[in-house]
Design a protein around this motif. Structure first.
Motif, PDB file in Angstrom:
ATOM      1  N   LEU A  91      -5.071  -0.396 -11.255  1.00 15.68           N
ATOM      2  CA  LEU A  91      -3.828  -0.922 -10.672  1.00 15.68           C
ATOM      3  C   LEU A  91      -3.672  -0.475  -9.218  1.00 15.68           C
ATOM      4  O   LEU A  91      -3.352  -1.273  -8.334  1.00 15.68           O
ATOM      5  CB  LEU A  91      -2.634  -0.443 -11.505  1.00 15.68           C
ATOM      6  CG  LEU A  91      -1.271  -0.945 -11.063  1.00 15.68           C
ATOM      7  CD1 LEU A  91      -1.126  -2.416 -11.424  1.00 15.68           C
ATOM      8  CD2 LEU A  91      -0.150  -0.147 -11.709  1.00 15.68           C
ATOM      9  N   ILE A  92      -3.899   0.811  -8.978  1.00 11.99           N
ATOM     10  CA  ILE A  92      -3.769   1.331  -7.619  1.00 11.99           C
ATOM     11  C   ILE A  92      -4.735   0.601  -6.694  1.00 11.99           C
ATOM     12  O   ILE A  92      -4.379   0.173  -5.603  1.00 11.99           O
ATOM     13  CB  ILE A  92      -4.033   2.856  -7.600  1.00 11.99           C
ATOM     14  CG1 ILE A  92      -2.874   3.570  -8.291  1.00 11.99           C
ATOM     15  CG2 ILE A  92      -4.207   3.357  -6.173  1.00 11.99           C
ATOM     16  CD1 ILE A  92      -3.073   5.054  -8.463  1.00 11.99           C
ATOM     17  N   ALA A 108       0.829  -1.206   0.000  1.00 15.64           N
ATOM     18  CA  ALA A 108       0.000   0.000   0.000  1.00 15.64           C
ATOM     19  C   ALA A 108       0.865   1.258   0.000  1.00 15.64           C
ATOM     20  O   ALA A 108       0.602   2.200  -0.745  1.00 15.64           O
ATOM     21  CB  ALA A 108      -0.928  -0.004   1.213  1.00 15.64           C
ATOM     22  N   ARG A 123      -3.479  -2.988  -5.939  1.00 15.31           N
ATOM     23  CA  ARG A 123      -2.370  -3.034  -4.979  1.00 15.31           C
ATOM     24  C   ARG A 123      -2.823  -2.653  -3.574  1.00 15.31           C
ATOM     25  O   ARG A 123      -2.330  -3.186  -2.595  1.00 15.31           O
ATOM     26  CB  ARG A 123      -1.228  -2.109  -5.427  1.00 15.31           C
ATOM     27  CG  ARG A 123      -0.599  -2.526  -6.746  1.00 15.31           C
ATOM     28  CD  ARG A 123       0.005  -3.914  -6.680  1.00 15.31           C
ATOM     29  NE  ARG A 123       1.205  -3.988  -5.867  1.00 15.31           N
ATOM     30  CZ  ARG A 123       2.435  -4.087  -6.348  1.00 15.31           C
ATOM     31  NH1 ARG A 123       2.640  -4.144  -7.643  1.00 15.31           N
ATOM     32  NH2 ARG A 123       3.464  -4.145  -5.540  1.00 15.31           N
ATOM     33  N   LEU A 124      -3.770  -1.711  -3.482  1.00 15.46           N
ATOM     34  CA  LEU A 124      -4.292  -1.340  -2.159  1.00 15.46           C
ATOM     35  C   LEU A 124      -4.969  -2.530  -1.487  1.00 15.46           C
ATOM     36  O   LEU A 124      -4.993  -2.638  -0.275  1.00 15.46           O
ATOM     37  CB  LEU A 124      -5.300  -0.187  -2.278  1.00 15.46           C
ATOM     38  CG  LEU A 124      -4.739   1.225  -2.378  1.00 15.46           C
ATOM     39  CD1 LEU A 124      -5.870   2.222  -2.579  1.00 15.46           C
ATOM     40  CD2 LEU A 124      -3.945   1.590  -1.143  1.00 15.46           C
ATOM     41  N   TYR A 125      -5.520  -3.427  -2.316  1.00 14.46           N
ATOM     42  CA  TYR A 125      -6.185  -4.596  -1.758  1.00 14.46           C
ATOM     43  C   TYR A 125      -5.245  -5.790  -1.709  1.00 14.46           C
ATOM     44  O   TYR A 125      -5.680  -6.937  -1.593  1.00 14.46           O
ATOM     45  CB  TYR A 125      -7.457  -4.923  -2.555  1.00 14.46           C
ATOM     46  CG  TYR A 125      -8.593  -3.991  -2.193  1.00 14.46           C
ATOM     47  CD1 TYR A 125      -8.626  -2.687  -2.675  1.00 14.46           C
ATOM     48  CD2 TYR A 125      -9.605  -4.377  -1.332  1.00 14.46           C
ATOM     49  CE1 TYR A 125      -9.628  -1.816  -2.327  1.00 14.46           C
ATOM     50  CE2 TYR A 125     -10.627  -3.515  -0.975  1.00 14.46           C
ATOM     51  CZ  TYR A 125     -10.626  -2.232  -1.477  1.00 14.46           C
ATOM     52  OH  TYR A 125     -11.635  -1.369  -1.108  1.00 14.46           O
ATOM     53  N   TYR A 156       3.953   5.467  -5.580  1.00 14.46           N
ATOM     54  CA  TYR A 156       4.020   5.356  -7.037  1.00 14.46           C
ATOM     55  C   TYR A 156       3.067   6.342  -7.713  1.00 14.46           C
ATOM     56  O   TYR A 156       3.411   7.006  -8.687  1.00 14.46           O
ATOM     57  CB  TYR A 156       3.671   3.917  -7.434  1.00 14.46           C
ATOM     58  CG  TYR A 156       3.520   3.694  -8.922  1.00 14.46           C
ATOM     59  CD1 TYR A 156       4.646   3.575  -9.741  1.00 14.46           C
ATOM     60  CD2 TYR A 156       2.256   3.579  -9.498  1.00 14.46           C
ATOM     61  CE1 TYR A 156       4.496   3.356 -11.097  1.00 14.46           C
ATOM     62  CE2 TYR A 156       2.103   3.365 -10.858  1.00 14.46           C
ATOM     63  CZ  TYR A 156       3.224   3.251 -11.654  1.00 14.46           C
ATOM     64  OH  TYR A 156       3.092   3.055 -13.001  1.00 14.46           O
ATOM     65  N   TYR A 195       3.853   1.513  -1.115  1.00 17.97           N
ATOM     66  CA  TYR A 195       4.475   1.608  -2.433  1.00 17.97           C
ATOM     67  C   TYR A 195       3.519   2.207  -3.466  1.00 17.97           C
ATOM     68  O   TYR A 195       3.900   3.101  -4.217  1.00 17.97           O
ATOM     69  CB  TYR A 195       4.955   0.220  -2.894  1.00 17.97           C
ATOM     70  CG  TYR A 195       5.236   0.163  -4.370  1.00 17.97           C
ATOM     71  CD1 TYR A 195       6.392   0.751  -4.899  1.00 17.97           C
ATOM     72  CD2 TYR A 195       4.328  -0.414  -5.256  1.00 17.97           C
ATOM     73  CE1 TYR A 195       6.636   0.740  -6.257  1.00 17.97           C
ATOM     74  CE2 TYR A 195       4.563  -0.422  -6.614  1.00 17.97           C
ATOM     75  CZ  TYR A 195       5.715   0.148  -7.114  1.00 17.97           C
ATOM     76  OH  TYR A 195       5.940   0.158  -8.460  1.00 17.97           O
ATOM     77  N   ILE A 196       2.278   1.741  -3.481  1.00 18.04           N
ATOM     78  CA  ILE A 196       1.388   2.172  -4.563  1.00 18.04           C
ATOM     79  C   ILE A 196       0.979   3.642  -4.400  1.00 18.04           C
ATOM     80  O   ILE A 196       0.806   4.364  -5.378  1.00 18.04           O
ATOM     81  CB  ILE A 196       0.158   1.235  -4.720  1.00 18.04           C
ATOM     82  CG1 ILE A 196      -0.472   1.391  -6.096  1.00 18.04           C
ATOM     83  CG2 ILE A 196      -0.888   1.468  -3.647  1.00 18.04           C
ATOM     84  CD1 ILE A 196       0.393   0.930  -7.238  1.00 18.04           C
ATOM     85  N   ILE A 197       0.863   4.093  -3.167  1.00 17.51           N
ATOM     86  CA  ILE A 197       0.534   5.502  -2.949  1.00 17.51           C
ATOM     87  C   ILE A 197       1.743   6.363  -3.348  1.00 17.51           C
ATOM     88  O   ILE A 197       1.597   7.418  -3.985  1.00 17.51           O
ATOM     89  CB  ILE A 197       0.159   5.762  -1.470  1.00 17.51           C
ATOM     90  CG1 ILE A 197      -1.083   4.950  -1.077  1.00 17.51           C
ATOM     91  CG2 ILE A 197      -0.094   7.244  -1.219  1.00 17.51           C
ATOM     92  CD1 ILE A 197      -2.366   5.379  -1.732  1.00 17.51           C
TER      93      ILE A 197
END
Lengths: 251, 324
Positions: B98-99, A4, B102-104, A10, A6-8
């Motif tokens: 995608l976001i 999580a 990845r959050l899940y 990114y 990482y994706i935020i």
């Protein structure tokens, strides 16, 4: 838990690179500061002995710190925008903790602010700064990151309480200028009146500027370890504050 | 299997009781609709079930997990499509997906993203920025995104609000398809009668925070009588008096200058009714096969439109309370 964050992170970096005009635009002010103030006041300010002889070299670390400061504080505006476009809701309903969301946001803002600082770093080498040693560069990068992460957290703390972007910009500007001008980015610390010197020493950015200065010029007016401790302490406080306020966001 | 169980759930905002001791349960594979005017408490109920608000009292279990004490497990079990958009329009459709993935905690959501975008016919637009999408496309993207982490339950809050009729029909087809092909249990709120009627297996009519009726749309309609003969007249009371004597009439009600007569096979009795009422001035006569509109009227005594007007004050109060 890393996924999580990482994706935020990114998402922030991705959006940063997509706004080419913003990258170029925000280089303008540091560039003019360096060239106009740097060369303009070169003969008027005497730089403390042992560091460097040129005023441009002296303020280059300060201008790098400035661009990181501005970029990191303003990165908080993304949080205000996310509230407005509803995207924040999408992240809040995901099975991740608010701490992770806040850290991802803070690291994202710190990263883009550092890139901005690095660009100024490169510009300053083009206009005459000597290339520092490898260790020197690492030390500078470390302090740049600390400045970025601290002030992104401050930005997030403000943004957590704000609903509109204009208000956010006003508040941030109100804070930014004293923090920058009091930091010793533009003047040597030993040549100012006592009352001003006091304000300078309570400004956290002073320690960032001095730290970068040590990395780039090999000498500074404040011991780099003191700089590290002071800035590190500030970072812990604002990270805590930022995540506290982020946790309390109501939607 | 029971996927959602709600017991005496209540939510208060200061003075206002938005949700008032409601209880219901929802089975796996169902499409369940909350029907009611704005401000009735539908969105509040959904917000509690999706852990965004905590209840004042009562209990709610989603997929067996308590919404108060097991928030992360609840969040993992559900997908939510909110009433207001929640997409990042500066990113592409694929990046938004995608976001979310990845959050899940999905490791490689790529394939699943493509599959879902194809399903909602956005495959060829996946690398376009969302800001160039139409309202219907955005809504389809939100639904696809809500399904990405394979939730057992999908919450849809007013899924077709503000969309044109054609897009709405299209979206209904998608929702049914998701329910059928992915076996996703769907809970939706709406204030459109036709939406609840066409989509939902079961409907709960919610009014001022309370569930006033809950059944299949078919049963709800049957319960208020087979069909309705609607007579427009200024002499409503006389009409009612004359009609109640007839044994084939189930019920009469009066509202806004209309007399509604519930009976079986209304069209066969028109001539007879006209004969009985021959001395009374009548402006118009119409036969209505009951829709949920009549069901709503029957249970609340108002049409949903009247209800919306009177609930505006409640809404204002509500949003003020929310802001605090």
């Amino acid at each position: 838990m890393g996924s999580a964050i990482y994706i935020i992170w990114y998402r922030n970096v991705l959006k940063y690179f997509r706004m080419k005009s913003r990258i170029i635009g925000s280089l303008g002010m540091p560039f003019f500061f360096l060239v106009i103030i740097g060369f303009g006041l070169d003969s008027a300010v005497s730089v403390p002995g042992g560091m460097t002889t040129s005023y441009v070299d002296f303020i280059a670390p300060g201008i790098i710190a400035m661009s990181i400061l501005f970029s990191s504080m303003f990165s908080g505006v993304q949080l205000v925008i996310d509230k407005q476009i509803g995207f924040l809701k999408e992240t809040l309903v995901a099975p991740v903790s608010r701490m992770e969301l806040m850290l991802g946001q803070a690291l994202g803002g710190a990263t883009t602010a550092m890139i901005q600082g690095l660009l100024v770093f490169i510009i300053s080498m083009f206009i005459g700064l000597d290339i520092p040693s490898f260790t020197g560069i690492l030390i500078s990068l470390g302090f740049m990151f600390l400045i970025g992460l601290s002030f992104t957290s401050v930005g997030i703390a403000f943004a957590s309480r704000m609903e509109d972007t204009h208000g956010f910009q006003l508040i941030v500007n109100f804070v930014l200028f004293p923090v920058f001008f009091l930091s010793g980015a533009l003047f040597p610390l030993d040549q100012i009146p006592q009352w001003l010197s006091f304000l300078t020493y309570i400004d956290p950015l002073t320690y960032g500027v001095e730290g970068i200065r040590y990395g780039m010029l090999g000498a500074s007016q404040i011991d780099p370890l003191v700089c590290f401790a002071a800035l590190g302490g500030f970072l812990v406080v604002v990270l805590f504050l930022g995540s506290y306020l982020f946790k309390r966001i109501r939607i | 299997m029971e996927l959602i169980r709600v017991n005496q759930l209540t939510k208060k905002f200061e003075e206002l009781t938005a949700v008032d001791h409601i209880s219901f349960s929802i089975e796996e594979g169902e499409i369940f609709g909350f029907l009611g005017p704005n401000g009735a408490g539908k969105t509040t109920t959904l917000s509690i079930l999706s852990t965004l608000l905590s209840p004042t009292s009562g209990e709610a279990y989603v997929n067996g997990f308590n919404v108060k004490s097991n928030q992360n497990e609840v969040r993992r079990s559900i997908g939510v499509v909110f009433q207001d958009p929640t997409l990042d329009e500066e990113l592409t459709a694929r990046e938004n997906m995608l976001i979310h993935g990845r959050l899940y905690g999905m490791k490689k959501p790529g394939e699943k993203i493509n599959e879902l975008l194809e399903l909602v016919e956005l495959g060829q637009w996946k690398n376009k920025l969302v800001k160039y999408f139409s309202g219907g496309m955005k809504q389809r993207l939100e639904i696809a995104r809500g399904l990405l982490h394979e939730p057992k339950i999908l919450f849809l809050d007013e899924p077709t609000l503000g969309l044109d009729p054609q897009t709405r029909n299209h979206l209904w087809d998608y929702i049914k398809k998701m329910n059928r092909e992915k076996n996703v249990t769907i809970i939706l709120t709406t204030h459109y009668m036709d939406e609840a009627d066409k989509l939902a297996d079961r409907v709960a009519i919610i009014d001022q925070g309370k569930i006033v009726a809950m059944n299949t749309p078919g049963n709800l309609k049957e319960l208020i009588g087979g069909s309705i003969l609607r007579i427009e007249t200024k002499n409503g009371n006389e009409v009612e008096k004359l009609m109640t004597d007839q044994e084939w009439i189930e019920k009469t009600t009066q509202h806004d200058g209309f007399v509604d007569i519930s009976l079986q096979n209304a069209e066969k009795h028109i001539a007879e009714v006209m004969k009985i009422l021959k001395d009374i001035p009548i402006d118009s006569v119409s036969v209505r096969i009951p829709s949920l509109e009549e069901v709503f009227l029957n249970y609340t005594g108002r049409t949903i439109r009247e209800e919306e007007a009177s609930s505006k004050d409640r809404m204002r109060q509500h949003s003020r309370a929310m802001r605090r």
